[in-house]
Design an enzyme around this catalytic site. Structure first.
Site, PDB file in Angstrom:
ATOM      1  N   ASP A 189       1.145  -2.074  34.378  1.00  0.00           N
ATOM      2  CA  ASP A 189       0.064  -3.200  33.301  1.00  0.00           C
ATOM      3  C   ASP A 189       1.195  -4.133  33.286  1.00  0.00           C
ATOM      4  O   ASP A 189       2.570  -4.112  33.427  1.00  0.00           O
ATOM      5  CB  ASP A 189       1.041  -1.689  32.319  1.00  0.00           C
ATOM      6  N   PHE A 190       0.525  -4.673  32.665  1.00  0.00           N
ATOM      7  CA  PHE A 190       1.287  -6.153  31.834  1.00  0.00           C
ATOM      8  C   PHE A 190       2.056  -7.132  33.203  1.00  0.00           C
ATOM      9  O   PHE A 190       3.567  -6.519  32.514  1.00  0.00           O
ATOM     10  CB  PHE A 190       2.350  -6.085  30.703  1.00  0.00           C
ATOM     11  N   ALA A 191       2.249  -6.979  34.080  1.00  0.00           N
ATOM     12  CA  ALA A 191       2.517  -6.875  35.133  1.00  0.00           C
ATOM     13  C   ALA A 191       3.621  -9.058  35.279  1.00  0.00           C
ATOM     14  O   ALA A 191       4.188  -9.592  36.042  1.00  0.00           O
ATOM     15  CB  ALA A 191       1.941  -7.235  36.737  1.00  0.00           C
ATOM     16  N   GLU A 214      -2.015  -6.402  36.759  1.00  0.00           N
ATOM     17  CA  GLU A 214      -2.411  -6.704  35.622  1.00  0.00           C
ATOM     18  C   GLU A 214      -1.495  -8.109  35.995  1.00  0.00           C
ATOM     19  O   GLU A 214      -1.162  -7.374  34.754  1.00  0.00           O
ATOM     20  CB  GLU A 214      -2.584  -5.743  34.718  1.00  0.00           C
ATOM     21  N   TRP A 216      -2.629 -11.325  33.834  1.00  0.00           N
ATOM     22  CA  TRP A 216      -3.995 -11.444  33.047  1.00  0.00           C
ATOM     23  C   TRP A 216      -3.293 -12.667  32.159  1.00  0.00           C
ATOM     24  O   TRP A 216      -1.876 -12.180  31.771  1.00  0.00           O
ATOM     25  CB  TRP A 216      -4.264 -10.714  32.535  1.00  0.00           C
ATOM     26  N   ASP A 296      -9.728  -3.540  28.150  1.00  0.00           N
ATOM     27  CA  ASP A 296      -8.639  -4.850  27.157  1.00  0.00           C
ATOM     28  C   ASP A 296     -10.223  -5.583  26.615  1.00  0.00           C
ATOM     29  O   ASP A 296     -10.463  -5.952  26.071  1.00  0.00           O
ATOM     30  CB  ASP A 296      -8.025  -4.596  27.658  1.00  0.00           C
TER      31      ASP A 296
END
Length: 410
Positions: A189-191, A214, A216, A296
């Site tokens: 998550d939220f890399a 991720e 993004w 999301d």
């Protein structure tokens, strides 16, 4: 290789799945799933998930969390969450193992909610729970006594300082424990929030069968909408993959951003100036995890949704093309039987024709209302409302639907 073990769960060869390139992922939840006895719901669907041909199911964050969706973790070692009890989770993991589908854990390690107040009166200590870190585990940019973050901040909560050796040691211990519980794959998550070199260390330490990050950030936009050229966007994702030692794949946000504009009658966007697909898929397909929507971008958050009347064109594209396609739970299970069957049919064709993450693509048409391509010289497809079919007697229609068709060699 030299691996004589039977089951894939025994494999210690980190690269085997990436090299094979025959994955199809299911995102097994949406933003509202925590309201619906989720582990039990998914357990009932495992036979269908396996029969449809998914190799891995991405599960929502399984650890105790401050928020019901799971993305504000606190006690990482507690597997009682709003999705269900530890016991129900273990029953689901066992069922997936029985049906040879890999469970993917959602790894939320960019930030962590504190239990007690510390430095500066912030909740930046973790007393009273496993991994009882102090303020040195929290980045200085988010109120801790650790170092500055090695990535972007996730605002409003303590961000974990991965540059601390004790933090990394503890995280690797926890990831290994998740593997022992039955998780086989990881989604980071939220890399963007911490350096990819730590992801590399975590993958090497815990040895998941498959990993995806991720990464993004925003596509390139101008006054008139999305730029045609998204090379700098896909380059940032490629750089992240590279910095993981090429051990992790990444979600292809570039392809998503372009594809959801293309289906509105701008299919010229689907061919880059070199004649290749314009997303990460066009540059590094074996590491590109393609998708239409997630919890999301779609679901009830709808931050960046795919146009709902075009999703089958989207699936006709990602399920026939190289890369590692992902199907979203909502589309597969909540949008009616017809969509479910159409997606399964496309998955069947992909498997039967042995299309994989590195298959070749020859783009034939990319006009306003039409895109067509030949993949691996075995499958031919078109999307859009322009009429088109392949020339040559060898092509037989394999499946078709609203604004899409797929042919295979007969």
């Amino acid at each position: 290789m030299g691996n004589t073990n039977n089951g894939p769960e025994e494999s210690t060869d980190l690269g085997a799945v990436l090299r094979n390139g025959r994955e199809i992922l299911l995102q097994g939840f949406n933003w509202e799933s925590h309201k619906y006895d989720w582990w039990r719901n998914l357990e009932r669907k495992v036979p269908d998930i396996a029969k449809s041909g998914f190799t891995s199911v991405w599960l929502p964050p399984a650890s105790n969390s401050f928020s019901p969706e799971g993305y504000l973790p606190q006690n990482l070692y507690s597997l009682n969450s709003s999705y269900g009890s530890e016991q129900l989770l273990k029953a689901l993991l066992q069922k997936l193992k029985q049906y040879k589908v890999r469970p993917m854990a959602d790894i939320v390690i960019n930030h962590r909610i504190g239990t007690t107040k510390g430095h500066g009166g912030m909740y930046n200590r973790y007393d009273g729970i496993p991994l009882a870190w102090n303020e040195h585990a929290v980045t200085s940019c988010t109120g801790g006594l650790g170092n500055k973050s090695t990535g972007d901040n996730f605002h409003g909560v303590p961000n974990i300082d991965h540059s601390q050796h004790f933090v990394r040691k503890d995280i690797i211990g926890w990831l290994k424990w998740l593997r022992s519980v039955g998780f086989q794959d990881f989604r980071f998550d939220f890399a963007r929030g911490y350096s990819a070199k730590y992801v590399k260390e975590y993958i090497e330490g815990a040895k998941p069968i498959f990993s995806v990050g991720e990464y993004w950030d925003s596509c390139n936009y101008n006054g008139h909408g999305l730029d045609y050229n998204q090379d700098s966007h896909r380059q940032r994702i490629v750089n992240w993959i590279d910095a993981t030692g090429q051990l992790s794949a990444a979600f292809d946000f570039t392809t998503k951003g372009i594809l959801q504009e293309a289906v509105k009658g701008k299919f010229w966007r689907l061919r880059d100036p070199q004649g290749k697909p314009p997303g990460v898929m066009g540059w590094w397909p074996s590491r590109a995890v393609t998708f239409i929507d997630n919890h999301d971008t779609g679901s009830t958050q709808a931050h960046w949704p795919f146009p709902s009347n075009h999703i089958m064109e989207g699936y006709a594209y990602i399920l026939t093309h190289p890369g590692i396609p992902t199907v979203f739970y909502d589309h597969f299970y909540d949008w009616g039987n017809s969509i479910h069957e159409q997606i399964v049919k496309l998955m069947d064709i992909r498997r039967r024709q042995d299309i994989h993450s590195r298959s070749s693509v020859r783009i034939l048409e990319s006009q306003h209302n039409l895109y067509s391509a030949i993949i691996a010289e075995k499958v031919c497809m078109k999307i859009g409302d322009g009429s088109w079919c392949p020339t040559g007697r060898e092509w037989a229609l394999a499946t078709s639907g609203h604004r899409y068709a797929v042919w295979q060699k007969q």
